[in-house]
Design an enzyme around this catalytic site. Structure first.
Site, PDB file in Angstrom:
ATOM      1  N   GLU A  77      13.420 -30.400 -12.687  1.00 46.47           N
ATOM      2  CA  GLU A  77      12.536 -31.355 -12.980  1.00 46.47           C
ATOM      3  C   GLU A  77      11.659 -31.726 -11.517  1.00 46.47           C
ATOM      4  O   GLU A  77      10.456 -32.079 -11.374  1.00 46.47           O
ATOM      5  CB  GLU A  77      13.337 -32.777 -13.191  1.00 46.47           C
ATOM      6  CG  GLU A  77      12.578 -33.821 -13.449  1.00 46.47           C
ATOM      7  CD  GLU A  77      12.133 -33.905 -14.975  1.00 46.47           C
ATOM      8  OE1 GLU A  77      12.428 -32.816 -15.659  1.00 46.47           O
ATOM      9  OE2 GLU A  77      11.538 -35.001 -15.260  1.00 46.47           O
ATOM     10  N   ASP A  78      12.149 -31.327 -10.317  1.00 50.02           N
ATOM     11  CA  ASP A  78      11.526 -31.798  -9.331  1.00 50.02           C
ATOM     12  C   ASP A  78      11.125 -30.695  -8.377  1.00 50.02           C
ATOM     13  O   ASP A  78      10.489 -30.908  -7.283  1.00 50.02           O
ATOM     14  CB  ASP A  78      12.532 -32.994  -8.355  1.00 50.02           C
ATOM     15  CG  ASP A  78      12.746 -34.245  -9.233  1.00 50.02           C
ATOM     16  OD1 ASP A  78      11.781 -34.603  -9.961  1.00 50.02           O
ATOM     17  OD2 ASP A  78      13.683 -34.744  -8.792  1.00 50.02           O
TER      18      ASP A  78
END
Ligand code: MN
Length: 497
Positions: free
Chosen positions: A80-81
């Site tokens: 996600e990051d």
């Protein structure tokens, strides 16, 4: 390094499973990968991002989980990051770790929105568990949330409030249901601090003062009880003073006109004993030493709490005639009260036992005794499943809790939860809201984007139905794709008129 900075060694030192070279290698390699992927990233608190991954992993290790779950915890924010994808995680760490990472990413998208009505919250909790599909994903998510709550002060105030509320309403009931008392208590106290600072400070002050006052005779009680039990030939594995979690204390005080003198279990002594018969024998010895309060003996060993909690509680007149609570339990009960489901992994030889074993004990193919009463939470999950009338074959075949398979939850723009069978369309959704909304539907949006009326809604989406003002008849074509009998019957009814 910040003051709460930890290293991968701290995580490895907290392992409750046996520290084999294979496990250590997996954890170290997940750490190296995460360190590289998050390189240069900072948390809002100013700490290096890797600290969040490490703290999450540490919380998971403390809950007694294995190396794969810890590895997934270290990697949980990577897809996600960072620029690294889930595929890359899978290539390096295999499908099981990747599955867990993906589960955590998906769960991150569920958010508490708007309303706080009980049925909505319960659906949100169910959806959370359903979407997790593997209990280990829930454990990682709780560990992640715990560290986020510990560092919540770094966020803007409105965000603090929203996250604290979500934690209180969604995460703590889940931790409670899974019997993870330690995590539940910590999450509750941290939420309490951000939601109601005034009362939090008040309660903390009360507790500190009371604790300082009572510590002297609590220490005396520990010495006296240890001596008494040992003299009677009972082996004491551990004995220590304990204080109550702040939010629990607040709840209790509210019930008792905020009168601290009416709270008997503010502090107490916990005694850990080798087995159940020792607990009962020790209870007799405790009562011989300190006179018990009538009607205050609670035997959760014979009658465990619904979440599986076991312990014997008694309230006595301790040293100087001061009232205090004494808890007696085995080491296993203590671990299970703190770590819940996770403790079952430690106390069963097989780490990957199936739910069939958990539910049916030694009736399964492999002999494995797990007392049914300890597994009330599994039953709770089963009850939910039965409510929905789903086939449970798959549920009990594996450790997955995907009993909501074939079931999805979608949100209205106001945050209400609508549950539907899999492959339901915006038309099904519209009729579930109201027959007139179904009849007047002309278009739909899923997460803000226009979709066709035969679009298949995905779990967790916000669905908005566009309608015309005037009364209109539904389209006959809708019968070709709607999934629910409700929509079908409503469409047919509109044509009969
Ligand atoms: Mn995270």
């Amino acid at each position: 390094m910040g003051k709460n900075s930890i290293t991968i060694e701290d995580v490895l030192n907290k392992l409750k499973v046996k520290r084999t070279s294979q496990r250590e290698a997996l954890i170290r390699s997940a750490y190296e990968f995460s360190l590289m992927a998050h390189a240069g990233q900072k948390r809002k608190s100013g700490e290096d991002y890797i600290q969040h991954a490490l703290h999450t992993a540490l919380n998971i290790a403390k809950m007694g989980m294995g190396s794969k779950t810890i590895a997934a915890g270290l990697l949980h924010d990577v897809p996600e990051d960072t620029t690294y994808t889930l595929d890359e995680v899978e290539k390096k760490f295999g499908p099981e770790v990747a599955f867990m990472v993906n589960g955590v990413t998906k769960l991150g998208k569920i958010k508490l929105r708007g309303t706080k009505e009980e049925y909505y919250l319960e659906n949100l909790r169910k959806m959370f568990l359903a979407m997790a599909s593997d209990i280990r994903v829930v454990i990682i998510k709780l560990a992640d949330r715990l560290h986020n709550m510990e560092t919540l002060s770094a966020l803007p105030e409105d965000k603090q409030k929203r996250i604290a509320l979500e934690t209180m309403e969604v995460f703590t009931p889940i931790a409670n249901r899974l019997g993870i008392g330690e995590v539940k208590g910590a999450l509750e106290d941290l939420s309490f601090k951000h939601l109601d600072r005034e009362n939090y400070d008040k309660i903390r002050k009360i507790q500190e003062e009371e604790y300082a006052q009572r510590k002297k005779y609590l220490d005396r009680a520990v010495v006296e009880l240890r001596k008494e039990l040992t003299n009677d030939g009972i082996k004491v594995l551990d004995i220590f003073g304990r204080s109550k979690h702040l939010f629990r204390l607040f709840q209790k005080l509210k019930k008792h006109d905020m009168d601290i003198n009416k709270i008997y279990d503010l502090i107490g002594v916990r005694i850990i004993l080798p087995d159940i018969s020792d607990c009962y024998a020790a209870l007799g010895i405790v009562h011989k030493k300190y006179r018990p309060l009538v009607g205050r003996i609670k035997d959760y060993v014979s009658l465990p709490k619904p979440n599986g909690y076991q312990s014997i509680h008694t309230t006595v007149f301790g040293p100087e005639g001061k009232i205090m609570e004494v808890q007696l339990r085995t080491r296993q009960m203590d671990d299970e009260a703190e770590f819940g489901i996770a403790a079952h992994w430690i106390y069963s030889d097989k780490n990957q036992q199936s739910l069939r074993h958990l539910i049916f004990g030694n009736k399964g193919k492999d002999k494995l005794k797990v007392p049914e009463k300890e597994l009330a939470w599994v039953k709770q999950l089963q009850d939910w499943q039965n409510e929905l009338g789903k086939d449970d074959a798959e549920f009990i075949e594996s450790l997955k809790i995907d009993f909501f398979k074939n079931h999805i939850f979608a949100f209205t723009p106001q945050g209400d939860v609508i549950d539907l069978p899999e492959d339901s369309t915006p038309i099904d959704f519209a009729y579930k809201l109201h027959s007139s909304i179904g009849n007047r539907a002309t278009g739909a949006k899923a997460d803000g984007k226009m979709v066709t009326l035969d679009y298949k809604i995905k779990n967790g989406q916000v669905i908005e139905i566009l309608t015309v003002k005037e009364n209109k008849k539904p389209s006959r074509d809708w019968l070709m794709f709607v999934r629910t009998s409700l929509a079908k019957s409503q469409i047919k009814k509109a044509f009969k008129k």
